[in-house]
Design a protein around this motif. Structure first.
Motif, PDB file in Angstrom:
ATOM      1  N   HIS A 258      -2.932   1.670   6.050  1.00 35.70           N
ATOM      2  CA  HIS A 258      -3.343   1.532   4.650  1.00 35.70           C
ATOM      3  C   HIS A 258      -4.846   1.661   4.496  1.00 35.70           C
ATOM      4  O   HIS A 258      -5.350   1.774   3.377  1.00 35.70           O
ATOM      5  CB  HIS A 258      -2.888   0.186   4.089  1.00 35.70           C
ATOM      6  CG  HIS A 258      -1.406   0.108   3.948  1.00 35.70           C
ATOM      7  ND1 HIS A 258      -0.693   1.053   3.251  1.00 35.70           N
ATOM      8  CD2 HIS A 258      -0.505  -0.762   4.425  1.00 35.70           C
ATOM      9  CE1 HIS A 258       0.590   0.736   3.311  1.00 35.70           C
ATOM     10  NE2 HIS A 258       0.728  -0.358   4.026  1.00 35.70           N
TER      11      HIS A 258
ATOM     12  N   TYR B 298      -4.695   2.299  -2.157  1.00 35.84           N
ATOM     13  CA  TYR B 298      -4.539   2.327  -3.618  1.00 35.84           C
ATOM     14  C   TYR B 298      -5.633   1.502  -4.282  1.00 35.84           C
ATOM     15  O   TYR B 298      -6.243   0.641  -3.662  1.00 35.84           O
ATOM     16  CB  TYR B 298      -3.156   1.799  -4.028  1.00 35.84           C
ATOM     17  CG  TYR B 298      -2.982   0.310  -3.841  1.00 35.84           C
ATOM     18  CD1 TYR B 298      -2.465  -0.213  -2.670  1.00 35.84           C
ATOM     19  CD2 TYR B 298      -3.368  -0.579  -4.850  1.00 35.84           C
ATOM     20  CE1 TYR B 298      -2.321  -1.582  -2.501  1.00 35.84           C
ATOM     21  CE2 TYR B 298      -3.226  -1.943  -4.695  1.00 35.84           C
ATOM     22  CZ  TYR B 298      -2.699  -2.445  -3.515  1.00 35.84           C
ATOM     23  OH  TYR B 298      -2.567  -3.788  -3.348  1.00 35.84           O
TER      24      TYR B 298
ATOM     25  N   HIS C 296       2.077   3.006  -0.458  1.00 31.76           N
ATOM     26  CA  HIS C 296       2.827   2.438   0.661  1.00 31.76           C
ATOM     27  C   HIS C 296       3.745   3.481   1.282  1.00 31.76           C
ATOM     28  O   HIS C 296       3.830   3.612   2.492  1.00 31.76           O
ATOM     29  CB  HIS C 296       3.672   1.234   0.192  1.00 31.76           C
ATOM     30  CG  HIS C 296       2.849   0.023  -0.123  1.00 31.76           C
ATOM     31  ND1 HIS C 296       1.639  -0.222   0.468  1.00 31.76           N
ATOM     32  CD2 HIS C 296       3.057  -1.018  -0.969  1.00 31.76           C
ATOM     33  CE1 HIS C 296       1.145  -1.362   0.006  1.00 31.76           C
ATOM     34  NE2 HIS C 296       1.984  -1.859  -0.883  1.00 31.76           N
ATOM     35  N   ARG C 297       4.425   4.213   0.389  1.00 35.54           N
ATOM     36  CA  ARG C 297       5.415   5.154   0.901  1.00 35.54           C
ATOM     37  C   ARG C 297       4.773   6.290   1.679  1.00 35.54           C
ATOM     38  O   ARG C 297       5.234   6.677   2.747  1.00 35.54           O
ATOM     39  CB  ARG C 297       6.252   5.702  -0.257  1.00 35.54           C
ATOM     40  CG  ARG C 297       7.669   5.975   0.179  1.00 35.54           C
ATOM     41  CD  ARG C 297       8.563   6.192  -0.974  1.00 35.54           C
ATOM     42  NE  ARG C 297       8.874   7.605  -1.127  1.00 35.54           N
ATOM     43  CZ  ARG C 297       9.451   8.088  -2.221  1.00 35.54           C
ATOM     44  NH1 ARG C 297       9.744   7.287  -3.230  1.00 35.54           N
ATOM     45  NH2 ARG C 297       9.716   9.375  -2.304  1.00 35.54           N
TER      46      ARG C 297
ATOM     47  N   VAL D 153       2.417  -0.210 -10.683  1.00 34.28           N
ATOM     48  CA  VAL D 153       3.443  -0.289  -9.634  1.00 34.28           C
ATOM     49  C   VAL D 153       3.591   1.029  -8.893  1.00 34.28           C
ATOM     50  O   VAL D 153       3.771   1.050  -7.678  1.00 34.28           O
ATOM     51  CB  VAL D 153       4.840  -0.690 -10.176  1.00 34.28           C
ATOM     52  CG1 VAL D 153       5.019  -2.167 -10.123  1.00 34.28           C
ATOM     53  CG2 VAL D 153       5.106  -0.097 -11.524  1.00 34.28           C
ATOM     54  N   ALA D 154       3.519   2.125  -9.636  1.00 33.82           N
ATOM     55  CA  ALA D 154       3.687   3.436  -9.019  1.00 33.82           C
ATOM     56  C   ALA D 154       2.545   3.707  -8.045  1.00 33.82           C
ATOM     57  O   ALA D 154       2.766   4.189  -6.933  1.00 33.82           O
ATOM     58  CB  ALA D 154       3.744   4.518 -10.087  1.00 33.82           C
TER      59      ALA D 154
ATOM     60  N   VAL E 200       0.746   1.591  -6.384  1.00 32.26           N
ATOM     61  CA  VAL E 200       0.893   0.761  -5.183  1.00 32.26           C
ATOM     62  C   VAL E 200       2.036   1.276  -4.321  1.00 32.26           C
ATOM     63  O   VAL E 200       1.873   1.526  -3.120  1.00 32.26           O
ATOM     64  CB  VAL E 200       1.138  -0.717  -5.568  1.00 32.26           C
ATOM     65  CG1 VAL E 200       1.336  -1.563  -4.324  1.00 32.26           C
ATOM     66  CG2 VAL E 200      -0.029  -1.243  -6.399  1.00 32.26           C
ATOM     67  N   SER E 201       3.210   1.483  -4.936  1.00 32.73           N
ATOM     68  CA  SER E 201       4.373   1.821  -4.127  1.00 32.73           C
ATOM     69  C   SER E 201       4.239   3.219  -3.515  1.00 32.73           C
ATOM     70  O   SER E 201       4.650   3.453  -2.394  1.00 32.73           O
ATOM     71  CB  SER E 201       5.661   1.694  -4.940  1.00 32.73           C
ATOM     72  OG  SER E 201       5.657   2.631  -5.981  1.00 32.73           O
TER      73      SER E 201
ATOM     74  N   THR F 185       4.958  12.338  -3.416  1.00 33.40           N
ATOM     75  CA  THR F 185       4.714  11.914  -2.035  1.00 33.40           C
ATOM     76  C   THR F 185       4.304  13.080  -1.136  1.00 33.40           C
ATOM     77  O   THR F 185       3.554  12.886  -0.185  1.00 33.40           O
ATOM     78  CB  THR F 185       5.976  11.255  -1.437  1.00 33.40           C
ATOM     79  OG1 THR F 185       7.085  12.133  -1.650  1.00 33.40           O
ATOM     80  CG2 THR F 185       6.252   9.912  -2.074  1.00 33.40           C
TER      81      THR F 185
END
Length: 986
Positions: free
Chosen positions: A164, A169, A154-155, A147-148, A150-151, A121
């Motif tokens: 966004h 992503y 977001h983070r 998933v990683a 996308v998440s 991050t």
DNA sequence: GAGCACTGC
């Protein structure tokens, strides 16, 4: 011309961009130039410190228009105070300057930091603030999982308080990338595809490869490609940075690989904010029964240790369910209303034994400090004197006390409720989600998991990890491709990763059900995936990038040569690569075989995001409106685990009945979807087609899937893949005008026959033939099939709809070896299709004289009937019509038909009968001999070749007549979709 | 007459 080929083969590069002279030149100089920016710091273990300034180059300073140590630009970010505060706690923030200096001054930097360091991050934010995304350039980060990607996007967007539209992503089926995107998280495969469109990745200023230690195949290929792209970008004065991020210090494959990075890139280590985890080894290693040992260990932990979740690592679904059942039986809990109350109050939990016992302060052992070798050897002996069963390294908590031999009776104790949950990848997502919710009040959470919990899913609030030390892995036979699953010891790195799962929220404990001696015998790291599996899908992608000599590609770890050779061979047989000329010595041939260029068909195949065998099927399906069906079948074959699994042991009588019912239902549906008669011959692939058709017709609802034993997640994936493949086919063949029809009609009988032929064309190396009665010498071959590459019998899997049909010839999707070798995904085929569709696998005999060879006006070639046998097994195949084989006889027949006027409408007075052409050289008359020699010297043995010769040298026409040449009939082009496929149906 | 860990385009 020859010189150029020579140069290409000799040059050490493998990422040939021959259309761009500039690039080509640059690649060749990679070794000398591009990586010499700055002397490189080789500090693998210790962090760089800021007064060890790295030398920099004027070129790079100029590129970023600033002195190396201080960014000239600073892009402000408006973070919330809470985020600021949380960020400051991350150890990596203290290293920002060090990291940014290393990046500013080196084209390639490696960052090592364990989970919890915040590298994923924070590093993108550092780069953003330093202006790496300020002007027409973006920061790309690859993740090995969707998933990683996308998440993380977001983070980071949230941390930076940015839309966004800017922090976005892109994954396989979706994304939110816009023109404003500056930070882009994506899966590694997405970036690989982008390289095919823009080899230099010009829109990126920085590429970060995250989780490089996992060594996913795409990550490995990306690193190899980027090692060439980065210097090329320097050459075109648009420098790009490459940052490789790894959670372990095992980066030698990147740093000590001169072929990859001629100059060693600096590696920076950052600390992680993990809580200490105490590791306990068993004194003895159970021979087999790690399941029982797991059970006993969980019982002890639950009875004696303070509150905190337990995470157990086992190897497969069946084990997971069986342990769940035993534990639930031992520590039952009655569901009550409090279960719904989400807040679990630690203090109210009752732990009988642990309350009586003094809770000892947890020892402070950093997980990092023992991660290479266990530090407990001395302790082990000391502990052994006091405790026969177990050595609790560095810990005073003795689990042995208070053990009441529960395993014998497995008597249940409802005063100590344990909330036991299974966890594995194929578990329905809503069931997986349970592990993230707090357990019911007054219970302790116990998750029994497979390897998913090691990397893919992180469960918070785990305090105890029980590690059986084993993994189930898939093994492939390099020659035959047969796969099997075996349970083996895991690696030290992965055992440490498992242990780390206990220290996410507070200090924890890890119980290893094996001795430290066994642990030290583990391999340090699991071998990278690319060395363990077939690579044809990777090779075709690389060939599509014009990397011909794959063997020279700078793989961080290369695949075995056998695997490369097998891939190349398969791709040649599929027609995706141009076959090497059969002239030359064997040695040269071997070498040529590993450097075949891609064919036009191969390019088309490479554009379909599926395995090459399946891509071939798609490439042949235009005719007879088969494309929608082929796309559906290919999608279904690509998505794993189509049907729900009901083979697990049931928890209760009630469940046993339920499972039984579901199994029966699935069997019944399989039979229905397989259809009757000619439809059934498509076999398991017909089942797939029927199931997808029915499911889509019903709206692809979870309810329909549940009722019919289909995995909802798989069906959704198939739906999305159909969409993607439909788009891909439309883009190579716009006139196909395809769309995904949810109300797709079942195929006609004729279409099913074509589909079987299409499937055969893709699975040519997966043909099997039923053992004939007269060949049956040994009982073990009863009901068995023979394949070209295997000596042992293979069988149709009992779940196949063709299990009882036993067709003489079949193709299969894969062979999995368990108690025997089983073919899965089976379709029946007809032997007369084989020589037509799979000539590379057939040895042809001499052309038959009856019926005689003839001229084919459609193709302009000489055709004939030839018998053949199947490779390696010598199965006699019926004679079929094929192109007349290359050689002098083909010229003779061509001359004959030419003289007969078969190629055009002209008629001439001939001095000899055209039949003369078929005589031997010695018997030819001078005038006919001239014709034959001319044809041979111009390689004119077909209409297209003759027309080409005439175009090149109009004088040639005189050889035949003086008149007009033959008129070409129809389009000579053999476009991939236009090719006259297929044997007559029926 | 069965028993497959995990992922990406």
């Amino acid at each position: 011309m020859e010189l150029e080929t020579e140069k290409k083969t000799e040059s050490s590069d493998s990422s040939g961009e021959d259309e761009e002279e500039e690039h080509k030149e640059a690649i060749e100089k990679t070794a000398t130039d591009s990586f010499n920016f700055g002397k490189v710091e080789e500090c693998i273990k210790k962090p760089l410190n800021s007064d060890q300034a790295l030398p920099s180059t004027p070129a790079l300073q100029k590129a970023f228009n600033k002195p190396s140590s201080k960014p000239a630009v600073f892009i402000p970010v408006d973070r919330s105070p809470e985020i600021q505060e949380a960020r400051l706690k991350l150890p990596i923030l203290a290293e920002e300057q060090v990291i940014m200096e290393a990046i500013n001054e080196n084209p390639v930097v490696i960052i090592c930091g364990e989970t919890g360091s915040g590298k994923t991050t924070q590093v993108p934010q550092f780069l953003y603030e330093a202006g790496y995304a300020s002007s027409n350039g973006i920061i790309g980060i690859t993740e090995p999982r969707r998933v990683a990607a996308v998440s993380m996007s977001h983070r980071v967007a949230k941390e930076m308080n940015i839309s966004h539209r800017v922090v976005s992503y892109q994954i396989r089926y979706e994304g939110n990338v816009t023109d404003e995107t500056k930070i882009k998280f994506m899966t590694d495969g997405v970036l690989l595809k982008e390289i095919q469109k823009d080899f230099l990745l010009l829109k990126y200023k920085v590429i970060i490869i995250d989780e490089a230690h996992e060594r996913s195949v795409y990550t490995d290929i990306l690193i190899g490609l980027l090692s060439r792209i980065v210097p090329l970008r320097g050459k075109v004065r648009k420098p790009m940075k490459l940052i490789i991020m790894s959670a372990t210090l095992r980066v030698e494959d990147f740093t000590d690989n001169k072929k990859l990075f001629p100059a060693v890139p600096p590696a920076i280590q950052v600390d992680a904010r993990q809580f200490p985890v105490t590791v306990h080894f068993n004194k003895r290693t159970p021979a087999d029964d790690y399941n029982g040992e797991c059970f006993r260990k969980v019982c002890k932990i639950h009875r004696m240790l303070p509150a905190g979740g337990i995470l157990v690592f086992l190897t497969g679904q069946a084990e997971v369910h069986s342990l769940c059942r035993r534990l639930r039986k031992a520590f039952p809990f009655r569901k009550n209303k409090t279960e719904e109350k989400e807040e679990s109050v630690e203090e109210t939990r009752k732990f009988k034994k642990s309350k009586q016992r003094k809770t000892m302060p947890l020892p402070k052992i950093d997980l990092n400090s023992y991660s290479v070798l266990p530090v407990d050897e001395g302790d082990e002996d000391r502990e052994a004197e006091m405790d026969e069963d177990e050595d609790a390294v560095g810990s005073d908590i003795d689990l042995e006390l208070g053990d009441d031999g529960l395993e014998e009776g497995e008597k249940s104790d409802s005063s100590l409720p344990l909330y036991v949950l299974p966890l594995y990848s194929l578990l329905a997502p809503e069931k997986q989600a349970k592990v993230f919710r707090p357990p019911p009040l007054g219970t302790r959470l116990c998750v029994v998991a497979t390897n998913v919990a090691e990397t893919s899913l992180t469960i918070p609030s785990i305090k105890y990890v029980v590690d059986c030390g084993k993994v189930k892995k898939r093994f492939y036979d390099k020659v035959t491709g047969v796969s099997s699953f075996r349970v083996t010891w895991t690696s030290q790195a992965s055992a440490n990763q498992r242990a780390g799962r206990a220290g996410r929220t507070e200090p924890g404990h890890c119980y290893r059900l094996y001795s430290s001696a066994v642990f030290s015998d583990f391999e340090k790291f699991s071998p990278p995936e690319i060395t363990r599996r077939p690579v044809e899908d990777l090779i075709i992608q690389m060939k599509a990038l014009n990397i011909e000599k794959v063997i020279n590609f700078p793989f961080p770890t290369p695949p075995p040569t056998e695997a490369l050779a097998a891939a190349e061979e398969l791709l040649i047989a599929l027609g995706a690569l141009k076959e090497p000329l059969k002239t030359g010595r064997l040695k040269e041939l071997q070498r040529a075989k590993l450097s075949c260029p891609i064919s036009p068909l191969g390019m088309t195949m490479a554009s379909f995001p599926v395995a090459p065998r399946y891509a071939k099927m798609l490439a042949l399906s235009k005719q007879h409106d088969c494309l929608p069906y082929a796309i559906t079948i290919v999608s279904a074959m690509t998505v794993r685990e189509f049907f729900e699994e009901f083979e697990r042991p049931a928890v209760s009588e009630e469940e046993t009945e339920k499972l039984k019912g579901k199994k029966a239902r699935v069997t019944q549906m399989r039979r229905i979807w397989a259809g009757q008669g000619p439809f059934q011959k498509l076999g398991d692939l017909m089942v797939m087609l029927g199931a997808v058709g029915a499911c889509e017709y019903a709206g692809c609802t979870p309810k329909f899937c549940e009722a019919n034993g289909l995995r909802y997640k798989a069906m959704v994936e198939i739906r999305r893949l159909r969409g993607q493949l439909t788009t891909a086919v439309n883009s190579v063949c716009p006139d196909a005008g395809l769309f995904v029809d949810p109300k797709m009609k079942p195929p006609t009988e004729t279409q099913v026959t074509y589909l079987r032929q299409i499937v055969l064309a893709g699975l040519g190396d997966h043909v099997a033939r039923r053992i004939q009665a007269e060949e049956l010498l040994d009982e073990k071959w009863k009901y068995a099939y023979k394949t070209p590459l295997l000596d042992d019998p293979v069988f149709i899997h009992p779940n196949s709809v063709l299990f009882k049909q036993l067709p003489e010839f079949v193709v299969y999707q894969e062979i999995v070896e368990t108690t025997q070798m089983y073919m899965k995904g089976v379709s029946a085929i007809e032997s007369e299709w084989i020589p037509v569709l799979l000539p590379p696998y057939c040895h042809f005999g001499k052309p038959l004289e009856n019926p005689p060879p003839f001229y084919c006006p459609e193709t302009g070639r000489i055709r004939c009937q030839r018998p053949s046998v199947f490779y390696r097994v010598g199965w006699q195949l019926p004679a079929v019509e094929v192109d007349y084989p290359e050689g002098i006889d083909r010229y003779k027949y061509f001359a004959k038909f030419l003289l007969e006027g078969k190629l055009g409408s002209y008629k001439r007075c001939l001095l000899s009968s055209p039949l003369t052409m078929l005589k031997t050289w010695s018997k030819l008359q001078p005038r006919t001999e001239i014709l034959l020699k001319a044809l041979v010297s111009e390689s004119a043995d077909s209409r297209d070749a003759l027309l080409a010769a005439w175009k090149k040298n109009p004088k040639c026409k005189c050889l035949v007549s003086g008149g007009a040449g033959p008129t070409p009939a129809g389009p000579g082009s053999a476009g991939w979709l236009a090719r006259g496929l297929m044997v007559k149906a029926g």
